[in-house]
Design an enzyme around this catalytic site. Structure first.
Site, short mmCIF file in Angstrom:
data_model
loop_
_atom_site.label_atom_id
_atom_site.label_comp_id
_atom_site.label_asym_id
_atom_site.label_seq_id
_atom_site.Cartn_x
_atom_site.Cartn_y
_atom_site.Cartn_z
N ASP A 131 67.88 41.12 36.41
CA ASP A 131 68.53 40.20 34.64
C ASP A 131 68.00 39.09 34.40
O ASP A 131 68.47 38.22 33.60
CB ASP A 131 69.87 40.25 34.79
CG ASP A 131 70.60 41.50 34.77
OD1 ASP A 131 70.02 43.05 34.44
OD2 ASP A 131 71.88 41.54 35.80
N SER A 137 76.29 56.81 26.85
CA SER A 137 76.13 56.44 25.14
C SER A 137 75.60 55.50 24.80
O SER A 137 75.49 55.27 23.56
CB SER A 137 77.52 55.32 25.67
OG SER A 137 77.87 54.28 25.96
N ASN A 138 74.99 54.47 25.54
CA ASN A 138 73.51 53.57 24.94
C ASN A 138 72.63 54.60 24.20
O ASN A 138 72.22 54.55 23.19
CB ASN A 138 72.90 52.26 25.26
CG ASN A 138 73.94 51.32 25.16
OD1 ASN A 138 73.92 50.22 24.71
ND2 ASN A 138 74.81 50.85 26.61
N ASN A 191 65.64 46.14 28.41
CA ASN A 191 67.23 46.47 29.44
C ASN A 191 68.36 45.77 28.89
O ASN A 191 67.72 44.81 27.77
CB ASN A 191 67.05 46.02 30.86
CG ASN A 191 68.17 45.82 31.68
OD1 ASN A 191 69.15 47.22 31.56
ND2 ASN A 191 68.99 45.36 32.22
N ARG A 232 61.96 51.68 47.41
CA ARG A 232 62.25 51.41 46.61
C ARG A 232 61.13 52.02 45.43
O ARG A 232 61.14 52.42 44.53
CB ARG A 232 62.60 50.42 46.15
CG ARG A 232 64.50 50.12 46.02
CD ARG A 232 64.76 49.08 45.67
NE ARG A 232 64.36 47.66 45.79
CZ ARG A 232 64.43 46.88 45.19
NH1 ARG A 232 65.22 46.83 43.99
NH2 ARG A 232 63.86 45.81 45.64
N HIS A 252 71.92 44.54 29.01
CA HIS A 252 73.37 44.18 29.85
C HIS A 252 74.64 44.00 29.14
O HIS A 252 74.33 42.64 28.25
CB HIS A 252 72.40 43.14 30.95
CG HIS A 252 73.33 42.16 32.03
ND1 HIS A 252 73.25 42.71 32.91
CD2 HIS A 252 73.98 40.68 31.90
CE1 HIS A 252 74.08 41.81 33.63
NE2 HIS A 252 74.67 41.01 33.43
N MET A 260 71.66 51.76 36.70
CA MET A 260 71.79 51.24 37.55
C MET A 260 70.86 50.81 38.68
O MET A 260 71.08 51.08 40.11
CB MET A 260 73.19 51.47 38.28
CG MET A 260 73.81 51.58 36.87
SD MET A 260 74.22 50.06 36.01
CE MET A 260 76.03 49.78 36.61
N ARG A 261 69.79 50.61 38.98
CA ARG A 261 68.72 50.36 39.92
C ARG A 261 68.21 49.42 39.84
O ARG A 261 67.48 49.10 38.52
CB ARG A 261 68.12 51.11 40.51
CG ARG A 261 68.60 52.56 40.58
CD ARG A 261 67.65 54.33 40.90
NE ARG A 261 65.93 53.48 42.03
CZ ARG A 261 66.48 53.81 43.51
NH1 ARG A 261 67.47 54.35 43.88
NH2 ARG A 261 65.53 53.37 43.64
C1 GAR Z 1 76.62 49.46 29.56
O1 GAR Z 1 77.23 48.74 29.18
C2 GAR Z 1 75.26 48.74 30.38
O2 GAR Z 1 75.06 47.35 29.08
C3 GAR Z 1 75.57 48.41 31.68
O3 GAR Z 1 75.96 50.20 32.27
C4 GAR Z 1 76.99 50.21 30.89
C5 GAR Z 1 75.74 51.62 30.38
O4 GAR Z 1 76.71 52.22 29.72
N1 GAR Z 1 74.59 48.35 32.32
C6 GAR Z 1 73.97 47.26 33.80
O5 GAR Z 1 75.14 47.29 34.13
C7 GAR Z 1 72.87 46.93 34.37
N2 GAR Z 1 72.66 46.30 35.40
P1 GAR Z 1 76.18 54.12 29.33
O6 GAR Z 1 75.52 54.55 30.52
O7 GAR Z 1 77.36 54.28 28.27
O8 GAR Z 1 75.10 53.44 28.03
#
Ligand code: GAR
Length: 219
Positions: A147, A15-16, A109, A67, A111, A92-93
């Site tokens: 982070d 969604s971002n 990023n 990694r 967060h 998520m890595r």
């Molecule tokens: C978002 O809330 C982002 O901040 C988080 O995952 C979600 C992804 O949503 N990211 C983390 O937690 C990174 N450690 P999206 O796929 O709908 O953009």
């Protein structure tokens, strides 16, 4: 001037990523998405960009020994698309020094918490459990920690008494969609200057409001 080329890394719903695409398409973000890469071949993020004609790549971590090997492949792909800025959008890595040294202060990023509070995973739940009265989201440059990189912009939301993880996450996500494209735009305009841990926004007109919690963003 050529547009800034983004390489977006996403693991989930994207969604971002959609918010970034929407801002590009409405002329608010002077960038183009060169490629979207996912570590999950079935991520909805990949599906949602297809109709925008954006190139996609899937790289599965299980095909690499470690990694660093995975990140070496990411760097190869990002360079093959001439990416200027790497945008982690729900990726998520934990990235390694291989990616960071290839794109120093050129990886962002988002967060879903007000760093340095609640780094890591499940952070909306952690904010609720802790009893925080405010949470929010943070856009930061990525360094070798989890982070911990220099903070570019943050937005604050209240934590309400009847919040669940879902309602708080949704309130935060709405702010994410607002500030992430804005942070990328500041980068694209050459307005971010990193001084140690601090990220200074150059030519910051007063009418841009409180950068730290931009309730109203300029058009
Ligand atoms: C978002 O809330 C982002 O901040 C988080 O995952 C979600 C992804 O949503 N990211 C983390 O937690 C990174 N450690 P999206 O796929 O709908 O953009």
């Amino acid at each position: 001037m050529p547009k800034l080329r983004l390489g977006v890394l996403a693991s989930g719903s994207g969604s971002n990523l959609q918010a970034i695409i929407d801002n590009i398409e409405s002329g608010n973000l002077p960038c183009e998405i060169a490629v979207v890469i996912s570590d999950k071949p079935d991520a909805f993020a990949l599906k949602r960009v297809e109709r925008h004609g954006i190139k996609t790549e899937a790289v599965q971590s299980k095909t690499f020994q470690n990694r660093e090997g995975f990140d070496t492949e990411l760097v190869k792909i990002l360079n093959s698309y001439n990416v200027d800025l790497v945008v982690l959008a729900g990726f998520m890595r934990v990235v390694t020094g291989v990616l960071i040294s290839a794109f120093p202060m050129r990886i962002m990023n988002i967060h879903p918490a007000l760093l340095p509070s609640f780094p890591g995973l499940h952070v909306q739940e952690k904010a609720l459990e802790y009893g925080a009265k405010f949470s929010g989201c943070t856009v930061h440059f990525v360094d070798e920690g989890v982070d911990t990189g220099p903070i570019i912009i943050q937005a604050v939301v209240p934590v309400l008494d009847d919040d669940t993880e879902e309602t708080l996450s949704a309130r935060i996500l709405k702010e994410e969609h607002r500030i992430y494209p804005y942070a990328i735009r500041l980068f694209a305009e050459g307005r971010l200057e990193v001084k140690g841990r601090r990220v200074i926004v150059k030519d910051h007109p007063k009418d841009e409001g409180a950068m730290e919690n931009p309730q109203v963003l300029p058009k």
